[in-house]
Motif scaffolding. Sequence first.
Motif, PDB file in Angstrom:
ATOM      1  N   GLY A 128     -19.501  55.466  45.253  1.00 57.23           N
ATOM      2  CA  GLY A 128     -20.635  56.266  45.706  1.00 57.23           C
ATOM      3  C   GLY A 128     -20.229  57.294  46.735  1.00 57.23           C
ATOM      4  O   GLY A 128     -19.262  58.027  46.563  1.00 57.23           O
ATOM      5  N   ASP A 129     -20.973  57.340  47.839  1.00 54.20           N
ATOM      6  CA  ASP A 129     -20.663  58.226  48.957  1.00 54.20           C
ATOM      7  C   ASP A 129     -20.195  57.375  50.132  1.00 54.20           C
ATOM      8  O   ASP A 129     -20.826  56.356  50.453  1.00 54.20           O
ATOM      9  N   PRO A 130     -19.096  57.757  50.791  1.00 52.34           N
ATOM     10  CA  PRO A 130     -18.527  56.890  51.827  1.00 52.34           C
ATOM     11  C   PRO A 130     -19.397  56.735  53.065  1.00 52.34           C
ATOM     12  O   PRO A 130     -19.228  55.773  53.810  1.00 52.34           O
ATOM     13  N   PHE A 131     -20.331  57.669  53.280  1.00 50.04           N
ATOM     14  CA  PHE A 131     -21.162  57.605  54.475  1.00 50.04           C
ATOM     15  C   PHE A 131     -22.568  57.079  54.196  1.00 50.04           C
ATOM     16  O   PHE A 131     -23.446  57.152  55.052  1.00 50.04           O
ATOM     17  N   ILE A 132     -22.800  56.554  52.988  1.00 49.71           N
ATOM     18  CA  ILE A 132     -24.089  55.930  52.681  1.00 49.71           C
ATOM     19  C   ILE A 132     -23.825  54.461  52.366  1.00 49.71           C
ATOM     20  O   ILE A 132     -23.389  54.112  51.265  1.00 49.71           O
ATOM     21  N   PHE A 133     -24.046  53.598  53.343  1.00 52.29           N
ATOM     22  CA  PHE A 133     -23.805  52.162  53.226  1.00 52.29           C
ATOM     23  C   PHE A 133     -22.407  51.860  52.696  1.00 52.29           C
ATOM     24  O   PHE A 133     -22.208  50.886  51.964  1.00 52.29           O
ATOM     25  N   PRO A 165     -25.317  41.214  40.593  1.00 46.21           N
ATOM     26  CA  PRO A 165     -24.855  42.471  41.190  1.00 46.21           C
ATOM     27  C   PRO A 165     -23.653  43.011  40.422  1.00 46.21           C
ATOM     28  O   PRO A 165     -23.029  42.275  39.651  1.00 46.21           O
ATOM     29  N   PRO A 166     -23.297  44.289  40.617  1.00 44.03           N
ATOM     30  CA  PRO A 166     -23.933  45.261  41.519  1.00 44.03           C
ATOM     31  C   PRO A 166     -25.128  45.928  40.845  1.00 44.03           C
ATOM     32  O   PRO A 166     -25.099  46.204  39.643  1.00 44.03           O
ATOM     33  N   LEU A 219     -15.701  48.888  43.172  1.00 40.27           N
ATOM     34  CA  LEU A 219     -16.619  49.674  42.364  1.00 40.27           C
ATOM     35  C   LEU A 219     -16.052  51.024  41.934  1.00 40.27           C
ATOM     36  O   LEU A 219     -16.757  51.820  41.319  1.00 40.27           O
ATOM     37  N   VAL A 220     -14.801  51.284  42.242  1.00 43.78           N
ATOM     38  CA  VAL A 220     -14.162  52.532  41.809  1.00 43.78           C
ATOM     39  C   VAL A 220     -13.708  52.383  40.357  1.00 43.78           C
ATOM     40  O   VAL A 220     -12.966  51.452  40.022  1.00 43.78           O
ATOM     41  N   ASN A 221     -14.174  53.280  39.490  1.00 44.23           N
ATOM     42  CA  ASN A 221     -13.798  53.227  38.079  1.00 44.23           C
ATOM     43  C   ASN A 221     -12.278  53.401  37.929  1.00 44.23           C
ATOM     44  O   ASN A 221     -11.710  54.357  38.463  1.00 44.23           O
TER      45      ASN A 221
END
Length: 504
Positions: free
Chosen positions: A91-96, A228-229, A39-41
């Motif tokens: 996203g954020d590495p510490f959120i899921f 998804p996603p 999911l990294v652009n």
Amino acid sequence: MTKQGRVYIIGAGPGDPGLITLRGVECIREADVVIYDHLVNPEILRHARPDARRIYAGKRGGEHTLVQDEINRRLVEEAGNGAVVARLKGGDPFIFGRGGEEAEVLREAGIPFEVVPGVSSAIAVPAYAGIPLTHRNHAASVAFVTGHEDPTKGKSDLNWPKLAGIGTLVFLMGVKNLPAIAENLIRCGKEPSTPAALIRWGTTPDQQTLTGTLGDIARKAKEGHFSPPAVFVIGDVVGLRETLNWFETKPLFGLGIVVTRPEAQAEGFSKLLRARGARVIHFPVIRIAPPETWAELDAAIDRLESYRWLIFTSANGVAFFFQRLQEQGRDIRDLKGIRIAAIGPATAAAVEALRIRVDLVPEEFVSEGVVRAFAGEDIRGSRVLLPRAKEARDVIPEGLAKMGATVDVAATYRTVRSDREAAEMLSFLAQDKVDAITFTSPSTVAHFLGIMGPDFHLPPKVRIACIGPVTEAAARKAGLHVDILQERYTIPELVDTIAAYFFS
């Protein structure tokens, strides 16, 4: 002494490459190795050094390129060997994001690490869909929930009765479990009529939003083959989308625009296109290189004081001229008494960035315009230096010679074909990702068609956009139908013209 390795666990943001943090970019630029998820652009990877190794560790449709244990092993191994590792996570590495698990492994192995928070898709994706997660008139609470829980396991770890009482619910990775999520919430008291939305590929030009209610969103997603996603939002705030939808209404939203300029010069153009919602496809067909010999320019620099005028016809000419001037042991002080002309505002800006005043800019930003601009100057008997590309039209030297000037043309740079391959562009075309191809010079036309080969046929739906009549003429001569033309040679005006064409 052995170099100390370390790992940066970086949140790459939700998809829009502009939403990565400044600290995240700093760490990517420092890294020797970049390990990145699906999911990294890809645009974010352009911040990495050219010599940095890139390792894809993505998961798509449940299939892992690298399983988590292997990712953990790679992180420890690379950093243990002294490398600076950028671990890029969507996203954020510490959120899921399993960033906490990776940090634990690094701590156990004695590897220094830093966590760089990212903009979470849980917040950004609804915002790009025009859905505020809280609103004083609609929701005073919000919860972020994994939608990835296995529905077949005996007992859920989620407290459905409590979740049903929260104002706004945001489920991540929940598309496959939509029926179970809706069923559990309705069973625990959430009204079936509660507004709901699914947003896939949020914050990107491919963003799609499906709205409905908690009672029917699963059926709609199935009927619409919504895959998804995606982020799943439930709550009265979804109803505000009708008023607050700002991203999907941009004039170029969802349109694929190919930029054929050299990569070093494409960023400003790309930024303007993205600001209007376009999906920018970088396909640089040329690169700018030094001339095969500096003989012409060096000879001109040796007699610099003999020139009355110095004419620049591109920002590339400005860059290479002043670079060579410095390499020859001279500088801008040697331009004393020489007047300077620039073919257009972009070229003039490149000169003025060096704190040098430009004396003449024509009203028409083409070679013919430069010649006409000199009609008001007495240049009889004057020497004029024209540092330019090796391959260029002779309109300026011939036109000024007729006015009595002696014009010295010095090859200052050359345009050569890039190493991009036709297969890359053909893939975008086959996926129906291309809506327009832009050309900013005759050389971009020639090299694009050279790369694509003699058997290439442009799909009928793809539009051609050109800047300036000279580029238009080159495109038409090559057999291309020009649909969009900006006669003034400025990138901002070309973007405005493209937007006006599609928005109308």
